[in-house]
Design a protein around this motif. Structure first.
Motif, PDB file in Angstrom:
ATOM      1  N   GLU A  14      36.656  81.390  33.556  1.00 29.84           N
ATOM      2  CA  GLU A  14      37.952  80.707  33.630  1.00 29.84           C
ATOM      3  C   GLU A  14      37.841  79.184  33.592  1.00 29.84           C
ATOM      4  OE1 GLU A  14      36.754  82.881  35.726  1.00 29.84           O
ATOM      5  OE2 GLU A  14      38.107  84.571  36.010  1.00 29.84           O
ATOM      6  N   THR A  30      41.105  84.336  28.038  1.00 24.95           N
ATOM      7  CA  THR A  30      40.074  84.538  29.053  1.00 24.95           C
ATOM      8  C   THR A  30      39.737  86.014  29.114  1.00 24.95           C
ATOM      9  OG1 THR A  30      41.127  82.790  30.339  1.00 24.95           O
ATOM     10  CG2 THR A  30      39.461  84.095  31.470  1.00 24.95           C
ATOM     11  N   ARG A  62      30.937  80.123  35.504  1.00 23.01           N
ATOM     12  CA  ARG A  62      32.029  79.759  36.409  1.00 23.01           C
ATOM     13  C   ARG A  62      31.625  78.556  37.258  1.00 23.01           C
ATOM     14  NH1 ARG A  62      33.932  85.726  38.454  1.00 23.01           N
ATOM     15  NH2 ARG A  62      35.781  85.867  37.142  1.00 23.01           N
ATOM     16  N   ASP A 101      36.560  83.304  26.049  1.00 26.01           N
ATOM     17  CA  ASP A 101      35.462  83.080  27.000  1.00 26.01           C
ATOM     18  C   ASP A 101      35.823  83.762  28.312  1.00 26.01           C
ATOM     19  OD1 ASP A 101      33.102  80.612  27.000  1.00 26.01           O
ATOM     20  OD2 ASP A 101      33.519  81.668  28.878  1.00 26.01           O
ATOM     21  N   ILE A 148      37.565  77.922  30.101  1.00 28.35           N
ATOM     22  CA  ILE A 148      38.833  77.998  29.366  1.00 28.35           C
ATOM     23  C   ILE A 148      39.775  76.872  29.810  1.00 28.35           C
ATOM     24  CG2 ILE A 148      40.942  79.407  29.107  1.00 28.35           C
ATOM     25  CD1 ILE A 148      38.812  80.424  27.274  1.00 28.35           C
ATOM     26  N   ARG A 206      28.600  85.399  33.823  1.00 32.10           N
ATOM     27  CA  ARG A 206      29.920  84.831  34.102  1.00 32.10           C
ATOM     28  C   ARG A 206      29.856  83.938  35.337  1.00 32.10           C
ATOM     29  NH1 ARG A 206      34.048  89.163  35.058  1.00 32.10           N
ATOM     30  NH2 ARG A 206      34.190  89.365  32.815  1.00 32.10           N
TER      31      ARG A 206
END
Ligand SMILES: C[S@@+](CC[C@H](N)C(=O)[O-])C[C@H]1O[C@@H](n2cnc3c(N)ncnc32)[C@H](O)[C@@H]1O
Length: 217
Positions: free
Chosen positions: A88, A109, A16, A85, A91, A12
């Motif tokens: 964030e 999310t 990100r 997904d 998305i 993640r």
């Protein structure tokens, strides 16, 4: 060196911080990019062809990223598109890109294994996702549950290759602190057939990966 954080957290973090960079990979569809990253465009084509083989299908896109594939499958006739997904910024990019499709699109999310998801889907997409999953079986089981009878799943899977394998390991795990996983043709057939999918077809379009299409009877 890899950190001691759990694998999903490291994945993640990567997406990100690298959402825009990943999204830009699709920007230039010129010959050089197509030669360097043929898998990106082949998997998109298989998704579009599969969606196009159904009448107004409901599509679930697991690890939808920035909606690059979503845009194509909506243009190909998806009546409902649910993208999930856990990064964030991905998305957010998907939201901007898919805004024009209005109510046909829903974006969530969260971690696919943890978020509540409603409904069943004619096409389940898992493209560029399995590269990062230490527990692939759990994902395949949940995808099966969400796939409608007669529905399809389309996935992409990296394979170990003597040239790309070590380079990817260093780039992702050692430098990028992001775990990656490889698959074999036999292992994929076992995993998908064992979960209940039927007619598991594994295509091997390049030396470094597989595309898979399977159906739920
Ligand atoms: C390489 S990108 C692929 C994006 C898109 N499917 C495509 O092909 O353009 C992988 C995506 O999977 C997402 N992802 C990885 N593990 C996930 C999980 N457990 N739940 C939800 N999303 C996940 C990442 O955040 C990332 O956006």
């Amino acid at each position: 060196m890899p950190s001691s954080a759990p694998a999903p957290q490291r994945v993640r973090n990567r997406f990100r911080t690298k959402a825009r960079q990943f999204d830009d990979l699709y920007e230039d569809e010129g010959l050089v990019v197509r030669l360097l990253r043929p898998g990106l465009f082949r998997r998109r084509q298989l998704a579009v062809d599969t969606v196009g083989s159904y009448e107004a299908p409901r599509v679930l896109d697991v690890g939808c990223g920035s909606g690059r594939i979503g845009e194509f499958v909506l243009d190909a006739g998806a009546s409902r598109y649910l993208g999930v997904d856990f990064a964030e910024p991905m998305i957010e990019l998907a939201r901007e890109r898919l805004e024009r499709f209005g109510e046909r699109v829903e974006l969530i999310t969260g971690d696919f294994l943890a978020v509540p998801l409603e409904g069943s889907f004619d096409v389940v997409l898992a493209l560029g996702l399995f590269d990062y999953l230490p527990n692939a079986d759990d994902f395949v089981r949940r995808m099966f549950e969400l796939c409608a009878p007669g529905g399809s799943i389309v996935g992409s899977f990296p394979a170990w290759s003597p040239i790309k394998g070590p380079a990817r390991k260093v780039r992702y795990e050692w430098i990028g602190d992001c775990p990656i996983f490889n698959y074999t043709r036999d292992g994929l057939v076992r995993m998908f057939s064992g979960t209940g999918f039927d007619r598991v077809e594994v295509l091997s379009p390049g030396r470094s990966g597989f595309l898979l299409h399977a159906r739920r009877a």
